[in-house]
Design an enzyme around this catalytic site. Structure first.
Site, PDB file in Angstrom:
ATOM      1  N   PRO A   2      13.767  -3.556  -3.549  1.00 45.92           N
ATOM      2  CA  PRO A   2      14.082  -4.400  -4.740  1.00 45.92           C
ATOM      3  C   PRO A   2      13.423  -3.923  -6.000  1.00 45.92           C
ATOM      4  O   PRO A   2      12.336  -3.705  -6.016  1.00 45.92           O
ATOM      5  CB  PRO A   2      12.970  -5.623  -3.957  1.00 45.92           C
ATOM      6  N   GLU A   3      14.411  -3.728  -6.972  1.00 44.67           N
ATOM      7  CA  GLU A   3      13.777  -3.456  -8.301  1.00 44.67           C
ATOM      8  C   GLU A   3      14.132  -5.079  -8.988  1.00 44.67           C
ATOM      9  O   GLU A   3      14.279  -6.041  -8.289  1.00 44.67           O
ATOM     10  CB  GLU A   3      14.450  -2.527  -8.981  1.00 44.67           C
ATOM     11  N   HIS A  91       8.314  -8.272  12.427  1.00 46.93           N
ATOM     12  CA  HIS A  91       7.870  -8.038  11.026  1.00 46.93           C
ATOM     13  C   HIS A  91       8.041  -9.243  10.051  1.00 46.93           C
ATOM     14  O   HIS A  91       7.894  -9.315   9.038  1.00 46.93           O
ATOM     15  CB  HIS A  91       8.540  -6.961  10.293  1.00 46.93           C
ATOM     16  N   ARG A 110       7.667  -2.309   6.059  1.00 48.82           N
ATOM     17  CA  ARG A 110       6.597  -1.286   5.649  1.00 48.82           C
ATOM     18  C   ARG A 110       5.353  -1.741   5.156  1.00 48.82           C
ATOM     19  O   ARG A 110       4.616  -1.148   4.687  1.00 48.82           O
ATOM     20  CB  ARG A 110       7.432  -0.622   4.637  1.00 48.82           C
ATOM     21  N   ARG A 152       3.522  10.994 -26.148  1.00 54.31           N
ATOM     22  CA  ARG A 152       3.343  11.272 -24.879  1.00 54.31           C
ATOM     23  C   ARG A 152       4.055  12.530 -24.335  1.00 54.31           C
ATOM     24  O   ARG A 152       5.214  12.595 -24.915  1.00 54.31           O
ATOM     25  CB  ARG A 152       3.966   9.799 -24.248  1.00 54.31           C
TER      26      ARG A 152
END
Length: 271
Positions: A2-3, A91, A110, A152
């Site tokens: 998931p983003e 899970h 996870r 940067r």
DNA sequence: AGTGCGGCCTGTCCGC
DNA sequence: TGCGGACAGGCCGCAC
């Protein structure tokens, strides 16, 4: 994985079903997620009405009058609305029972996900307080990127994946946005020109918008709040395509590593 | 302050 | 077929 588009897809799928619902019970079967699920969640959430389901970065916020549950899906987190009697699966770590006989199950193989509870305004929570701009914020612009990139030396890809700069851009969409903008992922962020920053800001917004429209990207784990997978994987132009001819020029897509992350780019189209 | 890396987890895939 | 090891990755927390 998931983003932002996946989290937004989950939020849109769940919000109509959760808003206005009363939480009648909380069972935490496995408190050891990324952080320990606090006891206050099970103590204070039952009896509360979910007023709003919001998203900040990749965090989902379930707002009640007593406090806010902060939820992160990590890599493999799934949220599903099911009839309360549905047998537990492997899970299934947390169960929120609702007054309408349904329940919200958090499953995360996870355990990179998180479920926290705060009685403060959630934007003041340490995890949310230092976050960068939402990509759809009007202030997220070429000028903003240029200013933050100034001086940067780190790679452009690491720069746009830094949640203190802009939130929601994970590995998949970082690769795709850099391709769309024609920028080599290894370019030092501070060397990006104004025109490049402009293309990058536009590309990030466009890629995320299109991914949300398609219900996110389903590679292995992702399913939306309505149980449907996403379809954006059909639109990926570089991610996981090393050796495949570039859709623009035919040159084979290259793979390298940027900050331990698999990175895909076209050596001809991205300079 | 910016940068880079280790660690948390488990399922999947690869080579032997 | 079974087994071990590499890999995947968001993101904090630490060391430099």
């Amino acid at each position: 994985m998931p983003e932002l588009p996946e989290v937004e897809t989950v939020r849109r799928g769940l919000a109509p079903h959760l808003t206005g619902q009363i939480v009648t019970g909380v069972v935490v079967r496995q408190p050891r997620l990324r952080w320990l699920v606090p006891d206050e969640l099970a103590a204070q959430l039952p009896g509360q009405t979910i007023r709003r389901v919001e998203r900040r970065a990749k965090y989902l916020l379930l707002r009640t009058d007593a406090g806010t549950a902060i939820l992160h899906l990590g890599m493999t987190g799934r949220l599903r609305l099911l009839p309360a009697a549905t047998p537990l699966q492997k899970h299934d770590h947390v169960n929120l029972a609702l007054a309408n006989g349904q329940c919200l199950r958090f499953n995360d193989s996870r355990r990179f996900g998180a479920l926290l509870w705060t009685t403060e305004p959630p934007e003041q929570h340490p995890l949310l307080q230092a976050l960068g701009l939402e990509p759809f914020d009007a202030a997220f612009s070429s000028a903003y990127l240029r200013q933050r990139a100034q001086g940067r030396t780190s790679a452009a890809k690491a720069f746009i994946m830094d949640s203190h700069i802009v939130v929601g851009v994970g590995n998949i969409y970082a690769n795709e946005a850099l391709f769309a903008a024609g920028i080599n992922p290894l370019r030092p962020a501070g060397q990006l020109t104004e025109a490049e920053c402009d293309r990058l800001a536009v590309a990030i917004r466009e890629i995320l918008t299109e991914a949300i429209r398609q219900g996110g990207t389903t590679l292995r784990d992702f399913i939306g709040g309505d149980g449907e997978p996403g379809y954006f994987q059909q639109s990926l132009r570089v991610y996981d395509r090393h050796g495949v001819p570039c859709v623009a020029c035919g040159q084979p897509i290259q793979r390298c590593r940027v900050g331990q992350r698999a990175t895909y780019y076209c050596p001809r189209c991205q300079r």
